[in-house]
Design a protein around this motif. Structure first.
Motif, PDB file in Angstrom:
ATOM      1  N   GLY A 105       0.833  -1.194   0.000  1.00 53.08           N
ATOM      2  CA  GLY A 105       0.000   0.000   0.000  1.00 53.08           C
ATOM      3  C   GLY A 105       0.868   1.243   0.000  1.00 53.08           C
ATOM      4  N   PHE A 106       0.429   2.244  -0.750  1.00 50.03           N
ATOM      5  CA  PHE A 106       1.206   3.480  -0.895  1.00 50.03           C
ATOM      6  C   PHE A 106       1.518   4.101   0.462  1.00 50.03           C
ATOM      7  N   ASP A 107       0.492   4.264   1.293  1.00 49.56           N
ATOM      8  CA  ASP A 107       0.683   4.962   2.566  1.00 49.56           C
ATOM      9  C   ASP A 107       1.533   4.160   3.534  1.00 49.56           C
ATOM     10  N   ASN A 108       1.441   2.840   3.459  1.00 45.91           N
ATOM     11  CA  ASN A 108       2.281   1.995   4.304  1.00 45.91           C
ATOM     12  C   ASN A 108       3.750   2.198   3.943  1.00 45.91           C
ATOM     13  N   VAL A 109       4.047   2.157   2.650  1.00 41.89           N
ATOM     14  CA  VAL A 109       5.429   2.354   2.206  1.00 41.89           C
ATOM     15  C   VAL A 109       5.909   3.762   2.557  1.00 41.89           C
ATOM     16  N   LYS A 110       5.035   4.738   2.390  1.00 44.67           N
ATOM     17  CA  LYS A 110       5.381   6.126   2.687  1.00 44.67           C
ATOM     18  C   LYS A 110       5.753   6.305   4.167  1.00 44.67           C
ATOM     19  N   THR A 111       4.914   5.776   5.047  1.00 45.49           N
ATOM     20  CA  THR A 111       5.186   5.891   6.481  1.00 45.49           C
ATOM     21  C   THR A 111       6.412   5.085   6.870  1.00 45.49           C
TER      22      THR A 111
END
Length: 524
Positions: A105-111
């Motif tokens: 997931g984009f937000d998982n990788v981002k965080t």
């Protein structure tokens, strides 16, 4: 974006000289944190990742490019994507960042990328124990925030994981850049007289939350994430009226959950867990069952995250053969000034408070890891008491049901083998034991700190076996180990000199905290 000012102390509450000194502290700290070249680079990288949009393919491409530009970050993200939780059903290895973003997931990788930026910038600090403790709290809080976002109806709720990650930024930066201040704040909190926000205000001239918000302002982080750092009112919280207020609640809740998980590997059903529900349950629409599930999920996620980052366990103190001081080199790295070194005539170090605090942090981290045995906890506490307080002999005495006696099990100090062998007394007090100091201490669960054992009133309470075994003990402590009504034993430690300097309240609190860790480990 204009930096958020750090809240000053009210001028009518403290002397002008003290207020000026605190203004100097917070100004120097902010300048050090934001002006340092490495920290400036960290801030630029953090801002870049935070500002990546997730609404289109361009955002995904930008994130993938950013990750690929850093070999270490690439390896960590791929390692995370290949953990059991995320590995595809076919078992096919994930070898591209684009696939990892799709899977995680984009937000998982981002965080996760943001978390890894903090780890890379700070994990190599000279103060590894303290920084690692705060880093893990930040990482764990971000996982809690992510789980809360998954169940939220707010658009853009995923930002809650970033707000939660930065909620602990203040303590993390102070532990890394101003460790002496960090230890002073910890001592005030350990005394039991000050909450964390109050202690930080007293030492830094601003709360940790205000420091976090100010630093994020310098880093040009969006307002909604900055505002998520602000403290919440006391007591049970009401349902948030908007996304910003909800993010504040989630950030605070996430860090509280992270601290609780670090304190207790299995917090379900504890008083602390119930207190969390009382404060956040209504506002965040979470009940006891959901909270227990959250604990389980986050604990598993945390294990995978640390593994993906290849973070080695914090080195534990070397076990001692009893004749050396294995803490000396470790404690020398904690920033103790020359003025604090040296000892009282009794042999007690003048920086006993700092040494005790280091021991409390050590044992707390050991228990929080979940990878410890009871004897390791007891040994660590005993060693801390022995070295931090400058005792000649220190031992832990436990009840031996087979022999119907209390006897020393492990010891440190001079002639420890012979002294330990003789340190034993009957489990049942005899007719003359009603005024036996050791039985009185256990019967009343009273921690005794005797500064002058030659006092006639104290001598009258010492049993014959102690006067014979340790005739030169001039000052000593007795810390009963009582769980419920069960008298399990005690800690004992002594010196060959009287100790008129005594044990001040802050040191007493830390000693009790050490004993509390052993009691928690002994409890069924």
């Amino acid at each position: 974006m204009k930096a958020v000012p750090l809240s000053p102390s009210a001028p009518d509450e403290i002397p002008d000289a003290v207020a000026t000194d605190r203004r100097r502290v917070r100004a120097a700290l902010l300048n050090k944190v934001c002006g340092d070249e490495d920290m400036f680079a960290l801030g630029s990288s953090v801002a870049r990742v935070v500002q990546m949009a997730s609404s289109d393919d361009e955002g995904t491409h930008a994130l993938a490019y950013y990750v690929l530009s850093d070999v270490a970050l690439t390896q960590r993200i791929l390692r995370l994507a290949n953990t059991v939780k995320y590995r595809t059903a076919s078992g096919t290895a994930v070898t591209t960042i684009s696939r990892a973003i799709s899977l995680l997931g984009f937000d998982n990788v981002k965080t996760t990328a943001l978390a890894m930026l903090l780890v890379d910038a700070l994990a190599s600090s000279d103060h590894a124990w303290s920084v690692r403790l705060e880093l893990e709290a930040s990482l764990c809080a971000s996982l809690v925030g992510r789980e809360m976002a998954r169940h939220s109806f707010y658009q853009g709720a995923e930002e809650a994981s970033i707000g939660a990650l930065f909620k602990n930024l203040g303590p993390l930066l102070v532990a890394s850049h101003e460790h002496e201040r960090y230890r002073e704040i910890g001592l005030l909190v350990a005394s039991g007289k000050h909450k964390l926000g109050q202690a930080a205000q007293m030492i830094l001239g601003c709360s940790y939350d205000a420091l976090s918000e100010a630093v994020l302002g310098e880093w040009k982080i969006p307002d909604v994430i900055m505002r998520a750092q602000r403290p919440l009112p006391e007591g049970s919280l009401k349902v948030a009226l908007n996304r910003g207020e909800w993010m504040r609640q989630v950030a605070s809740f996430s860090l509280d959950v992270a601290r609780l998980l670090a304190k207790s590997g299995e917090p379900s059903g504890t008083l602390d867990a119930r207190a969390l529900l009382e404060r956040y349950g209504h506002a965040l629409n979470i009940d006891g069952t959901q909270l227990d599930e959250l604990f389980d999920v986050v604990a598993r996620e945390m294990s995978g995250l640390l593994q993906s980052m290849n973070l080695e366990p914090v080195p534990r103190r070397q076990e001692s053969d009893g004749d050396g001081l294995p803490n000396v080199l470790l404690l020398a790295t904690l920033g103790t000034s020359d003025a604090e070194q040296g000892s009282y005539p009794s042999g007690k170090p003048r920086n006993a408070r700092e040494l005790l605090l280091a021991g409390v942090q050590d044992v707390t981290q050991m228990r929080a890891s979940g990878q410890h045995q009871l004897n390791e906890v007891i040994l660590a506490v005993l060693e801390t008491l022995y070295t931090a307080m400058g005792f000649r002999f220190a031992t832990v005495v436990l009840k031996d049901a087979r022999r119907d006696q209390y006897r020393a099990r492990v010891s440190f100090g001079a002639d420890k083998s012979a002294t330990q062998a003789g340190f034993a007394f009957p489990a049942a007090p005899g007719t003359a034991a009603g005024r036996d100091l050791f039985f009185l201490a256990m019967a009343n669960n009273a921690d005794l700190m005797i500064s002058d054992a030659a006092s006639p009133k104290i001598r009258d309470l010492l049993p014959a076996w102690h006067r014979q075994l340790l005739p030169d003990a001039k000052s000593f402590i007795v810390l009963p180990l009582v769980v419920g009504q069960a008298q399990l034993g005690l800690f004992y430690a002594d010196r060959t000199q009287a100790a008129p300097e005594g044990v001040p309240p802050d040191e007493t609190s830390l000693i009790k905290a050490l004993k509390g860790q052993v009691l928690a480990a002994l409890a069924p």
